[in-house]
Design an enzyme around this catalytic site. Structure first.
Site, PDB file in Angstrom:
ATOM      1  N   TYR A 189       0.796  -1.226   0.000  1.00 17.18           N
ATOM      2  CA  TYR A 189       0.000   0.000   0.000  1.00 17.18           C
ATOM      3  C   TYR A 189       0.834   1.284   0.000  1.00 17.18           C
ATOM      4  CZ  TYR A 189      -3.775  -3.231   0.932  1.00 17.18           C
ATOM      5  OH  TYR A 189      -4.664  -4.257   0.831  1.00 17.18           O
ATOM      6  N   HIS A 213      -9.174   3.018  -5.202  1.00 15.63           N
ATOM      7  CA  HIS A 213      -8.344   2.024  -4.505  1.00 15.63           C
ATOM      8  C   HIS A 213      -6.888   2.368  -4.738  1.00 15.63           C
ATOM      9  CE1 HIS A 213     -11.763  -0.482  -3.659  1.00 15.63           C
ATOM     10  NE2 HIS A 213     -12.171  -0.250  -4.894  1.00 15.63           N
TER      11      HIS A 213
END
Ligand code: CA2
Length: 148
Positions: free
Chosen positions: A24, A101
């Site tokens: 991430y 996202h």
């Protein structure tokens, strides 16, 4: 004229930058919030930035947006792949919605390839990391009808 918009973040995104940077990235959620605030100003938007680990809290925030905000950027996180209830809430409020996202969910495990939210979103941005939030806000600004 500044339009209030909701930037809503789902479960575990409070851990951004603190765990799993290889997936991430190293940008924290606080840093993403700062990026969003700067981008919003450029587009005549004012950001209400929230994160919750609880499905019902996210749904309540969407309901609140019906009267308080003019559009929604949402990263539903894990609820992307599970929550009919969050999808129903987003469909019910009839505001422009951009789903975002950080990661490219289509390049990941098969269970992440389906999003319950995408069918009720006006646009979906994935795989652009934190920049995706900036793209989402820029696009949301174009979807908000201008007052005459
Ligand atoms: O790529 C995204 O933005 C996701 O929405 C992130 C979700 C994941 O379930 C989706 O499939 C894609 C996970 C958010 C959890 O974030 C963490 C951050 C740091 C450490 C652990 C989890």
């Amino acid at each position: 004229m500044t339009n209030p918009v909701l930037v809503l973040n789902g479960p575990n995104l409070n851990l951004l930058g603190l765990r799993e940077p290889e997936v991430y990235g190293s940008t924290t959620l606080a840093e993403i919030e700062a990026l969003c605030r700067a981008t919003a100003t450029d587009h005549g938007l004012r950001v209400d930035f929230r994160q919750s680990n609880h499905e019902g809290v996210l749904i309540d925030a969407v309901h609140e947006a019906r009267t308080a905000h003019r559009g929604i950027v949402v990263n539903p996180a894990g609820y992307t792949h599970t929550s009919v209830a969050l999808r129903d809430a987003l469909a019910a409020v009839a505001l422009p919605v951009v789903e975002v996202h950080l990661s490219n969910i289509h390049r990941r495990e098969p269970f992440r390839h389906h999003s319950y939210v995408s069918a009720v979103a006006d646009a979906v941005i994935c795989g652009a990391g934190a920049h995706g939030y900036q793209l989402a806000l820029a696009h949301l600004a174009r979807l908000i009808p201008q007052d005459r």
